[in-house]
Design a protein around this motif. Structure first.
Motif, short mmCIF file in Angstrom:
data_model
loop_
_atom_site.label_atom_id
_atom_site.label_comp_id
_atom_site.label_asym_id
_atom_site.label_seq_id
_atom_site.Cartn_x
_atom_site.Cartn_y
_atom_site.Cartn_z
N ALA A 22 0.87 -1.10 0.18
CA ALA A 22 -0.04 -0.08 0.03
C ALA A 22 0.82 1.41 -0.05
O ALA A 22 1.94 1.25 0.61
CB ALA A 22 -0.88 -0.05 1.23
N LEU A 23 0.46 2.46 -0.63
CA LEU A 23 1.18 3.73 -0.57
C LEU A 23 -0.06 4.68 -0.39
O LEU A 23 -1.15 4.54 -0.88
CB LEU A 23 1.41 3.87 -1.99
CG LEU A 23 2.02 5.18 -2.17
CD1 LEU A 23 3.61 5.20 -1.23
CD2 LEU A 23 2.27 5.40 -3.42
N GLU A 24 0.10 5.59 0.54
CA GLU A 24 -0.68 6.67 0.92
C GLU A 24 -0.53 7.73 -0.15
O GLU A 24 0.34 8.24 -0.60
CB GLU A 24 -0.38 7.38 2.48
CG GLU A 24 -1.59 8.48 2.99
CD GLU A 24 -1.23 8.73 3.96
OE1 GLU A 24 -0.59 9.96 4.12
OE2 GLU A 24 -1.61 8.14 5.08
N ASN A 30 -5.91 5.76 -0.16
CA ASN A 30 -4.70 4.96 -0.06
C ASN A 30 -4.64 3.95 -1.53
O ASN A 30 -5.71 3.61 -1.75
CB ASN A 30 -4.51 4.06 1.07
CG ASN A 30 -3.73 4.61 2.15
OD1 ASN A 30 -3.41 5.61 2.07
ND2 ASN A 30 -3.52 3.50 3.09
N ALA A 31 -3.73 3.51 -2.26
CA ALA A 31 -3.75 2.74 -3.16
C ALA A 31 -2.82 1.32 -2.70
O ALA A 31 -1.87 1.41 -2.05
CB ALA A 31 -3.05 3.35 -4.33
N GLY A 46 -2.69 -5.78 -10.20
CA GLY A 46 -3.78 -5.01 -10.14
C GLY A 46 -3.62 -3.77 -9.07
O GLY A 46 -2.58 -4.05 -8.07
N TRP A 47 -4.66 -3.07 -8.82
CA TRP A 47 -4.75 -2.23 -7.77
C TRP A 47 -6.24 -2.42 -7.02
O TRP A 47 -7.04 -2.60 -7.84
CB TRP A 47 -4.50 -0.91 -8.32
CG TRP A 47 -5.06 -0.31 -9.33
CD1 TRP A 47 -4.77 -0.21 -10.85
CD2 TRP A 47 -6.51 0.39 -9.61
NE1 TRP A 47 -5.43 0.37 -11.41
CE2 TRP A 47 -6.63 0.60 -10.73
CE3 TRP A 47 -7.38 0.55 -8.41
CZ2 TRP A 47 -7.87 1.29 -11.10
CZ3 TRP A 47 -8.45 1.32 -8.70
CH2 TRP A 47 -8.80 1.70 -10.13
N VAL A 48 -5.96 -1.69 -6.06
CA VAL A 48 -7.31 -1.44 -5.32
C VAL A 48 -7.12 -0.21 -4.44
O VAL A 48 -6.03 0.23 -4.06
CB VAL A 48 -7.78 -2.79 -4.49
CG1 VAL A 48 -6.92 -3.13 -3.36
CG2 VAL A 48 -9.05 -2.60 -3.80
N LEU A 49 -8.03 0.58 -4.35
CA LEU A 49 -8.31 1.81 -3.50
C LEU A 49 -9.10 1.49 -2.19
O LEU A 49 -10.06 1.01 -2.18
CB LEU A 49 -8.75 2.78 -4.40
CG LEU A 49 -8.08 3.25 -5.70
CD1 LEU A 49 -8.84 4.32 -6.36
CD2 LEU A 49 -6.60 3.45 -5.45
N ALA A 50 -8.66 2.47 -1.37
CA ALA A 50 -9.10 2.55 0.08
C ALA A 50 -9.47 4.14 0.24
O ALA A 50 -8.70 4.67 0.25
CB ALA A 50 -8.65 1.94 1.14
N GLU A 51 -10.90 4.21 0.60
CA GLU A 51 -11.08 5.77 0.71
C GLU A 51 -11.51 6.03 2.04
O GLU A 51 -12.01 4.97 2.75
CB GLU A 51 -12.18 6.34 -0.16
CG GLU A 51 -11.84 6.28 -1.66
CD GLU A 51 -12.93 6.57 -2.51
OE1 GLU A 51 -12.89 7.70 -3.14
OE2 GLU A 51 -13.88 5.83 -2.52
N GLY A 52 -11.48 7.14 2.71
CA GLY A 52 -11.59 7.36 4.07
C GLY A 52 -10.29 7.60 4.86
O GLY A 52 -9.06 7.35 4.48
#
Length: 114
Positions: A22-24, A30-31, A46-52
């Motif tokens: 992960a990278l902020e 975060n990605a 691939g990638w996934v994003l986290a929001e919040g």
């Protein structure tokens, strides 16, 4: 608890995920890059994003619709690493697999949008 939640895209639905990193991006985004097997058996990144502001497992739910286009090497691409340079540029480094061999050459890299 699963590493990611939400509706998995078909390319990442094998459940064989590994090497997450992960990278902020900013205070609320975060990605993460990770590996999975496509239905064809090839390894892809691939990638996934986290929001919040809270980084809970259920936060990771916005997936790439497909794997990253990294050249389509036979066997696939593995072991992603995110690197942010002192100038703020972000890079992705990874290994390419040919058949069952992992070459001893240096990892490839590509600049990501800043």
């Amino acid at each position: 608890m699963p590493l990611f939640t939400g509706q998995l895209p078909s390319w990442a639905s094998s459940g064989d995920r590994w090497a997450p990193e992960a990278l902020e991006v900013n205070e609320t985004l975060n990605a993460m890059v990770f590996c999975d097997k496509e239905p064809s058996g090839e390894h892809r990144i691939g990638w996934v994003l986290a929001e919040g502001t809270q980084r809970l497992p259920e936060s990771w739910s916005r997936y790439a619709p497909g794997p990253l286009e990294l050249g389509g090497a036979k066997g696939g691409d593995i072991d992603p690493h995110l690197f942010r340079d002192v100038d703020g540029a972000t890079y992705l480094l990874w290994k390419t697999v040919w058949g069952s061999e992992i070459p001893s050459s240096p990892k490839q890299s590509g600049r990501l949008a800043s």
